[in-house]
Design a protein around this motif. Structure first.
Motif, PDB file in Angstrom:
ATOM      1  N   ILE A 286       0.846  -1.258  -0.057  1.00  0.00           N
ATOM      2  CA  ILE A 286       0.042  -0.198   0.005  1.00  0.00           C
ATOM      3  C   ILE A 286       0.785   1.287   0.000  1.00  0.00           C
ATOM      4  CG2 ILE A 286      -0.372   0.616   2.359  1.00  0.00           C
ATOM      5  CD1 ILE A 286      -2.878  -0.167  -0.405  1.00  0.00           C
ATOM      6  N   ALA A 287       1.961   1.220   0.665  1.00  0.00           N
ATOM      7  CA  ALA A 287       3.029   2.337   0.609  1.00  0.00           C
ATOM      8  C   ALA A 287       3.605   2.539  -0.857  1.00  0.00           C
ATOM      9  CB  ALA A 287       4.246   2.049   1.534  1.00  0.00           C
ATOM     10  N   SER A 288       3.633   1.345  -1.516  1.00  0.00           N
ATOM     11  CA  SER A 288       4.021   1.277  -3.146  1.00  0.00           C
ATOM     12  C   SER A 288       3.099   2.033  -3.841  1.00  0.00           C
ATOM     13  CB  SER A 288       4.330  -0.101  -3.551  1.00  0.00           C
ATOM     14  OG  SER A 288       5.452  -0.484  -2.873  1.00  0.00           O
ATOM     15  N   CYS A 289       1.544   1.705  -3.386  1.00  0.00           N
ATOM     16  CA  CYS A 289       0.653   2.396  -4.321  1.00  0.00           C
ATOM     17  C   CYS A 289       0.491   3.894  -3.960  1.00  0.00           C
ATOM     18  CB  CYS A 289      -0.679   1.589  -3.943  1.00  0.00           C
ATOM     19  SG  CYS A 289      -0.915   0.024  -4.637  1.00  0.00           S
ATOM     20  N   SER A 290       0.945   4.253  -2.720  1.00  0.00           N
ATOM     21  CA  SER A 290       1.227   5.571  -2.367  1.00  0.00           C
ATOM     22  C   SER A 290       2.131   6.437  -3.170  1.00  0.00           C
ATOM     23  CB  SER A 290       1.308   5.840  -0.921  1.00  0.00           C
ATOM     24  OG  SER A 290       0.191   5.319  -0.179  1.00  0.00           O
ATOM     25  N   THR A 365       2.730   6.570   3.414  1.00  0.00           N
ATOM     26  CA  THR A 365       1.518   7.075   3.135  1.00  0.00           C
ATOM     27  C   THR A 365       1.207   8.539   3.621  1.00  0.00           C
ATOM     28  OG1 THR A 365       0.699   6.233   5.343  1.00  0.00           O
ATOM     29  CG2 THR A 365       0.674   4.683   3.064  1.00  0.00           C
ATOM     30  N   ASP A 366       1.869   8.978   4.757  1.00  0.00           N
ATOM     31  CA  ASP A 366       1.784  10.442   4.981  1.00  0.00           C
ATOM     32  C   ASP A 366       2.252  11.246   4.147  1.00  0.00           C
ATOM     33  OD1 ASP A 366       0.101  10.108   7.488  1.00  0.00           O
ATOM     34  OD2 ASP A 366       1.904  10.092   8.935  1.00  0.00           O
ATOM     35  N   VAL A 399      -6.947   6.984   2.122  1.00  0.00           N
ATOM     36  CA  VAL A 399      -7.456   5.873   2.844  1.00  0.00           C
ATOM     37  C   VAL A 399      -6.072   4.932   3.284  1.00  0.00           C
ATOM     38  CG1 VAL A 399      -8.043   4.221   0.904  1.00  0.00           C
ATOM     39  CG2 VAL A 399      -9.170   4.089   3.047  1.00  0.00           C
ATOM     40  N   HIS A 400      -5.144   5.295   2.606  1.00  0.00           N
ATOM     41  CA  HIS A 400      -3.930   4.434   2.886  1.00  0.00           C
ATOM     42  C   HIS A 400      -3.386   4.837   4.106  1.00  0.00           C
ATOM     43  CE1 HIS A 400      -2.712   3.940  -1.829  1.00  0.00           C
ATOM     44  NE2 HIS A 400      -4.000   3.705  -1.550  1.00  0.00           N
ATOM     45  N   GLY A 405      -3.613  -1.546   9.057  1.00  0.00           N
ATOM     46  CA  GLY A 405      -3.126  -0.901  10.192  1.00  0.00           C
ATOM     47  C   GLY A 405      -3.197   0.509  10.162  1.00  0.00           C
ATOM     48  N   THR A 406      -3.957   1.493  10.860  1.00  0.00           N
ATOM     49  CA  THR A 406      -3.771   2.762  10.844  1.00  0.00           C
ATOM     50  C   THR A 406      -2.331   3.359  11.445  1.00  0.00           C
ATOM     51  OG1 THR A 406      -4.594   3.215  13.128  1.00  0.00           O
ATOM     52  CG2 THR A 406      -6.124   2.911  11.914  1.00  0.00           C
TER      53      THR A 406
END
Length: 422
Positions: A286-290, A365-366, A399-400, A405-406
């Motif tokens: 998901i970080a890679s998608c970001s 993601t941030d 949403v990432h 995990g938040t």
């Protein structure tokens, strides 16, 4: 030297330091504008020839098969099944699943490179593909030979699609408190409970479900693979979301749902461990998608600055915006390096892998959301129009910071690991 003289000296030194930093910002900006192909901010910098090849395939697929339809998929909430099957023909349905069962057998770093590239075409669709890949890997890694041969080939070809079922209405960040129960009755488990916010829910074929077969806590959790069409399996309404609209999201409901015991992955009580190992990779994914969203947004911002005129000249001549673009590219590169280091650590099963995966998920993601948001700001009022892709990257990437995990939970994991190091 008196206090006043000392203060003057410090102020002068500070001005020199600020000037040097600003010169660096300008250097980065003009690198981006003049020759982006050789600039270190580009995604191919430092990769092997083989990695550059499949990265190019992914970029081309994103540009030709995803980006032209991204807005339509978002507006009409289309789950682009056929496009994803085309991606699977390129090996993207089971990227880090073993070749013996139809996967591509690539590394976690290779996977990150691919997901970043695909996300430049559509974050929402790529994010679902990453979840699907995680499910295929979990079955491949923790299943027996019969389970692997039964499920993995169809998942890798994307003839069938998979969903990951961990979150419940009452247990999000506190996953170990989940309540969905599975009681063993002969050669079946009888499932009761519900899962919330399930990507692909209702439209997918295979559900990797974490459920309680024992007592309270993590050790009472097991993992079952539930197939669509199983009596007692149903779905809630399709959720209306801010972003991620090219993938349906629904509750997955189990009411006396009988699942063969042969569909259990691993032993009873291993489910939570399986879930967390899946999420370590999921956080890199998901970080890679970001990264892909930020990468695309930097390019969109650059193009806008070069053509948009205000006060008689293009925005690219505004030094404030030059500095902003330089900072965006710097954040992108820093984020990419962290993701790739975490991916390597996970692939090598290093002791610091969990911390690095959490750091990557938190930081990237941030920061990438901030990059996308700044790109929207640079577009001015145009950035708020749905005719411009930058707003969709902002909506899809937001949403990432919540899922897998938040980011608050990521801080807990990182700090806990630091405080318990010997």
């Amino acid at each position: 030297m008196c206090f006043k003289c000392c203060l003057c000296f410090v102020q002068c030194l500070h001005k020199v330091w600020r000037f040097s930093i600003n010169k660096i910002r300008l250097y980065i900006f003009f690198n981006i504008i003049s020759d982006p192909c050789v600039s270190p901010w580009t995604a191919s910098y430092g990769l092997t020839d083989e990695q550059k090849e499949f990265q190019k395939v992914a970029f081309d697929f994103a540009a030709n098969e995803m980006a032209p339809h991204m807005a339509e998929w978002d507006q009409k909430e289309v789950f682009p099944v056929e496009t994803m099957r085309k991606a699977a023909q390129l090996g993207f349905g089971g990227i880090y699943t073993r070749p013996e069962v139809g996967g591509s057998g690539l590394s976690r770093l290779d996977t990150s490179i691919i997901f970043e590239a695909l996300s430049t075409g559509c974050v929402s669709t790529t994010a679902y593909i990453s979840i699907h890949n995680m499910c295929a890997w979990m079955i491949d890694t923790f299943g027996n030979d019969e389970q692997r041969e039964s499920f993995c080939p169809d998942l890798c070809s994307m003839e069938k699609f998979a969903s990951y079922c961990l979150t419940e209405p009452g247990s999000g960040s506190d996953a170990a408190s989940l309540l969905t129960s599975a009681q063993r009755k002969g050669d079946h488990y009888v499932l009761n409970g519900s899962k919330a916010f399930i990507s692909g829910g209702g439209d997918t074929d295979v559900y990797v479900v974490m459920c309680r077969t024992g007592g309270k806590g993590a050790k009472g959790i097991s993992c079952l693979v539930v197939e669509k069409g199983t009596p007692g399996l149903s779905f809630g309404k399709k959720e209306r979301k801010v972003g991620w609209n090219s993938q349906p999201t629904r509750a997955v409901i189990f009411e006396d749902c009988a699942v063969p015991a042969t569909n259990r992955l691993g032993e009873e009580g291993q489910g939570f461990n399986i879930a967390m190992k899946g999420l370590n990779g999921g956080r890199i994914n998901i970080a890679s998608c970001s990264l892909g969203a930020a990468h695309a947004s930097v390019l969109l911002a650059k193009d806008h600055l070069l053509v948009r005129k205000q006060f008689g000249e293009t925005l690219a001549n505004n030094q404030f915006l030059q500095f902003k673009l330089a900072e965006m590219a710097t954040k992108l590169v820093a984020s990419r390096l962290l993701v790739r280091e975490a991916a390597t650590a996970l692939q090598e099963d290093r002791a610091d892998a969990v911390s690095l995966c959490s750091m990557a998920k938190l930081f990237v993601t941030d920061e990438c959301f901030n990059v996308c948001n700044q790109a929207l700001q640079m577009h001015g009022g145009y950035g708020y129009l749905k005719d411009y892709a930058v707003q969709q990257f902002v909506r899809d990437i937001r949403v990432h910071q919540i899922l897998e995990g938040t980011n608050e939970v990521m801080r807990m994991i990182i700090s806990r690991n630091l405080l318990t190091e010997s």
